[in-house]
Design a protein around this motif. Structure first.
Motif, PDB file in Angstrom:
ATOM      1  N   ALA A  81       0.885  -1.287   0.008  1.00 27.86           N
ATOM      2  CA  ALA A  81      -0.054  -0.130   0.080  1.00 27.86           C
ATOM      3  C   ALA A  81       0.863   1.169   0.113  1.00 27.86           C
ATOM      4  N   LEU A  82       1.971   1.511   0.644  1.00 25.81           N
ATOM      5  CA  LEU A  82       2.802   2.441   0.821  1.00 25.81           C
ATOM      6  C   LEU A  82       3.530   2.593  -0.430  1.00 25.81           C
ATOM      7  N   ASP A  83       4.207   1.519  -1.134  1.00 26.89           N
ATOM      8  CA  ASP A  83       4.374   1.536  -2.432  1.00 26.89           C
ATOM      9  C   ASP A  83       3.548   2.139  -3.559  1.00 26.89           C
ATOM     10  N   ALA A  84       2.550   1.631  -3.459  1.00 27.02           N
ATOM     11  CA  ALA A  84       1.554   2.092  -4.579  1.00 27.02           C
ATOM     12  C   ALA A  84       1.243   3.775  -4.249  1.00 27.02           C
ATOM     13  N   VAL A  85       1.061   4.288  -2.897  1.00 28.83           N
ATOM     14  CA  VAL A  85       1.078   5.639  -2.753  1.00 28.83           C
ATOM     15  C   VAL A  85       2.291   6.246  -3.285  1.00 28.83           C
ATOM     16  N   ALA A  86       3.326   5.889  -2.663  1.00 29.67           N
ATOM     17  CA  ALA A  86       4.588   6.438  -3.366  1.00 29.67           C
ATOM     18  C   ALA A  86       4.705   6.542  -4.966  1.00 29.67           C
ATOM     19  N   ALA A  87       4.104   5.778  -5.703  1.00 32.73           N
ATOM     20  CA  ALA A  87       4.025   5.953  -7.146  1.00 32.73           C
ATOM     21  C   ALA A  87       3.080   6.985  -7.555  1.00 32.73           C
ATOM     22  N   GLU A  88       2.017   7.227  -6.701  1.00 36.69           N
ATOM     23  CA  GLU A  88       1.077   8.529  -7.007  1.00 36.69           C
ATOM     24  C   GLU A  88       1.558   9.688  -6.518  1.00 36.69           C
ATOM     25  N   VAL A  89       2.559   9.827  -6.011  1.00 37.73           N
ATOM     26  CA  VAL A  89       3.096  11.108  -5.176  1.00 37.73           C
ATOM     27  C   VAL A  89       4.514  11.631  -5.846  1.00 37.73           C
ATOM     28  N   PRO A  90       4.042  12.743  -6.805  1.00 37.79           N
ATOM     29  CA  PRO A  90       5.287  13.300  -7.486  1.00 37.79           C
ATOM     30  C   PRO A  90       6.602  14.033  -6.687  1.00 37.79           C
ATOM     31  N   TYR A  97       1.411  12.875   0.400  1.00 40.68           N
ATOM     32  CA  TYR A  97       1.020  11.489   0.730  1.00 40.68           C
ATOM     33  C   TYR A  97      -0.153  11.268   1.270  1.00 40.68           C
ATOM     34  N   LEU A  98      -0.654  12.293   2.431  1.00 40.07           N
ATOM     35  CA  LEU A  98      -1.837  12.089   3.096  1.00 40.07           C
ATOM     36  C   LEU A  98      -2.897  12.566   2.021  1.00 40.07           C
ATOM     37  N   ARG A  99      -2.859  13.242   1.038  1.00 38.11           N
ATOM     38  CA  ARG A  99      -3.854  13.694  -0.011  1.00 38.11           C
ATOM     39  C   ARG A  99      -4.028  12.442  -1.168  1.00 38.11           C
ATOM     40  N   ALA A 100      -3.048  11.503  -1.365  1.00 37.04           N
ATOM     41  CA  ALA A 100      -2.964  10.701  -2.353  1.00 37.04           C
ATOM     42  C   ALA A 100      -4.371   9.680  -2.386  1.00 37.04           C
ATOM     43  N   GLY A 102      -4.529   6.729  -2.819  1.00 34.87           N
ATOM     44  CA  GLY A 102      -4.488   5.225  -2.105  1.00 34.87           C
ATOM     45  C   GLY A 102      -3.986   5.415  -0.694  1.00 34.87           C
ATOM     46  N   TRP A 103      -4.196   6.447  -0.108  1.00 39.70           N
ATOM     47  CA  TRP A 103      -3.630   6.906   1.533  1.00 39.70           C
ATOM     48  C   TRP A 103      -4.630   6.003   2.228  1.00 39.70           C
ATOM     49  N   PRO A 104      -6.047   6.038   2.120  1.00 43.32           N
ATOM     50  CA  PRO A 104      -6.857   5.233   2.932  1.00 43.32           C
ATOM     51  C   PRO A 104      -6.542   4.001   2.989  1.00 43.32           C
ATOM     52  N   GLN A 105      -5.969   3.179   1.900  1.00 36.78           N
ATOM     53  CA  GLN A 105      -5.545   1.692   1.910  1.00 36.78           C
ATOM     54  C   GLN A 105      -4.252   1.659   2.996  1.00 36.78           C
ATOM     55  N   VAL A 106      -3.462   2.590   2.969  1.00 35.96           N
ATOM     56  CA  VAL A 106      -2.340   2.574   3.832  1.00 35.96           C
ATOM     57  C   VAL A 106      -2.880   2.740   5.156  1.00 35.96           C
ATOM     58  N   VAL A 107      -3.748   3.625   5.529  1.00 39.94           N
ATOM     59  CA  VAL A 107      -4.134   3.687   6.829  1.00 39.94           C
ATOM     60  C   VAL A 107      -4.841   2.191   7.388  1.00 39.94           C
ATOM     61  N   SER A 108      -5.627   1.591   6.415  1.00 39.89           N
ATOM     62  CA  SER A 108      -6.599   0.617   6.754  1.00 39.89           C
ATOM     63  C   SER A 108      -5.662  -0.602   7.030  1.00 39.89           C
ATOM     64  N   ALA A 109      -4.363  -0.870   6.059  1.00 41.23           N
ATOM     65  CA  ALA A 109      -3.483  -1.994   6.471  1.00 41.23           C
ATOM     66  C   ALA A 109      -2.734  -1.587   7.682  1.00 41.23           C
ATOM     67  N   ALA A 110      -2.280  -0.575   7.872  1.00 35.41           N
ATOM     68  CA  ALA A 110      -1.665   0.001   9.098  1.00 35.41           C
ATOM     69  C   ALA A 110      -2.680  -0.366  10.394  1.00 35.41           C
ATOM     70  N   GLY A 111      -3.913  -0.275  10.285  1.00 37.74           N
ATOM     71  CA  GLY A 111      -5.032  -0.315  11.262  1.00 37.74           C
ATOM     72  C   GLY A 111      -5.189  -1.832  11.710  1.00 37.74           C
ATOM     73  N   ARG A 112      -5.064  -2.597  10.447  1.00 43.37           N
ATOM     74  CA  ARG A 112      -5.177  -4.200  10.805  1.00 43.37           C
ATOM     75  C   ARG A 112      -3.876  -4.392  11.416  1.00 43.37           C
ATOM     76  N   LEU A 113      -2.611  -4.146  11.173  1.00 31.85           N
ATOM     77  CA  LEU A 113      -1.600  -4.714  11.370  1.00 31.85           C
ATOM     78  C   LEU A 113      -1.158  -4.250  12.863  1.00 31.85           C
ATOM     79  N   ALA A 114      -1.665  -2.951  13.285  1.00 32.70           N
ATOM     80  CA  ALA A 114      -1.619  -2.356  14.519  1.00 32.70           C
ATOM     81  C   ALA A 114      -2.270  -3.316  15.602  1.00 32.70           C
ATOM     82  N   GLN A 115      -3.496  -3.500  14.951  1.00 35.81           N
ATOM     83  CA  GLN A 115      -4.510  -4.636  15.884  1.00 35.81           C
ATOM     84  C   GLN A 115      -3.701  -5.839  16.346  1.00 35.81           C
ATOM     85  N   VAL A 116      -3.239  -6.365  15.401  1.00 31.49           N
ATOM     86  CA  VAL A 116      -2.636  -7.742  15.590  1.00 31.49           C
ATOM     87  C   VAL A 116      -1.489  -7.346  16.448  1.00 31.49           C
ATOM     88  N   MET A 117      -0.530  -6.747  15.776  1.00 32.75           N
ATOM     89  CA  MET A 117       0.693  -6.520  16.777  1.00 32.75           C
ATOM     90  C   MET A 117       0.485  -6.104  18.251  1.00 32.75           C
TER      91      MET A 117
END
Length: 139
Positions: A81-90, A97-100, A102-117
């Motif tokens: 998700a972070l790599d996808a956003v990096a490709a969107e941000v010139p 990054y925060l306006r990209a 794909g950023w909501p997908q980063v937040v969502s993926a991080a949320g799932r990982l945070a909960q598990v960790m």
């Protein structure tokens, strides 16, 4: 605490806070976009890609900073998700990054990982506490 558990705990003291920050848009706006603070997205990238993990290929961090295969898979999803956003941000500014899109997908993926960790860390803490109680109450 054995050496492997201590190493994992130390690495996670770096990893978990940046994962939590990625899962928290108000924090991102309040902290990363404030030029008077020291934390920014660049710090996050260094932790996740350079210093304590390789978010694109986290397999080798299993048993070091990542406790389970589930955490490895979720870290890989976050890296993608972070790599996808990096490709969107010139210009690669934090604000972009925060306006990209794909950023909501980063937040969502991080949320799932945070909960598990965090869940795994709390289980580890409880196990350590129970072991101490057993040791202290043993005849």
């Amino acid at each position: 605490m054995d050496d492997d558990r201590l190493i994992t705990a130390r690495v996670r003291t770096e990893l978990v806070p940046v994962i939590l920050a990625l899962a928290n848009p108000p924090w991102q706006r309040d902290v990363w976009l404030d030029p008077s603070t020291l934390e920014n997205l660049d710090h996050v990238f260094h932790v996740l890609y350079d210093d304590f993990c390789e978010a694109d290929h986290p397999e080798r961090y299993l048993g070091i900073g990542l406790r389970t295969e589930e955490e490895v898979a979720l870290m890989r999803q976050l890296g993608m998700a972070l790599d996808a956003v990096a490709a969107e941000v010139p210009d690669e500014t934090d604000a972009e990054y925060l306006r990209a899109p794909g950023w909501p997908q980063v937040v969502s993926a991080a949320g799932r990982l945070a909960q598990v960790m965090v869940g795994h860390d709390l289980r580890e803490l409880l196990d350590l506490h129970e072991a101490r109680v057993e040791r202290d109450t043993a005849p």
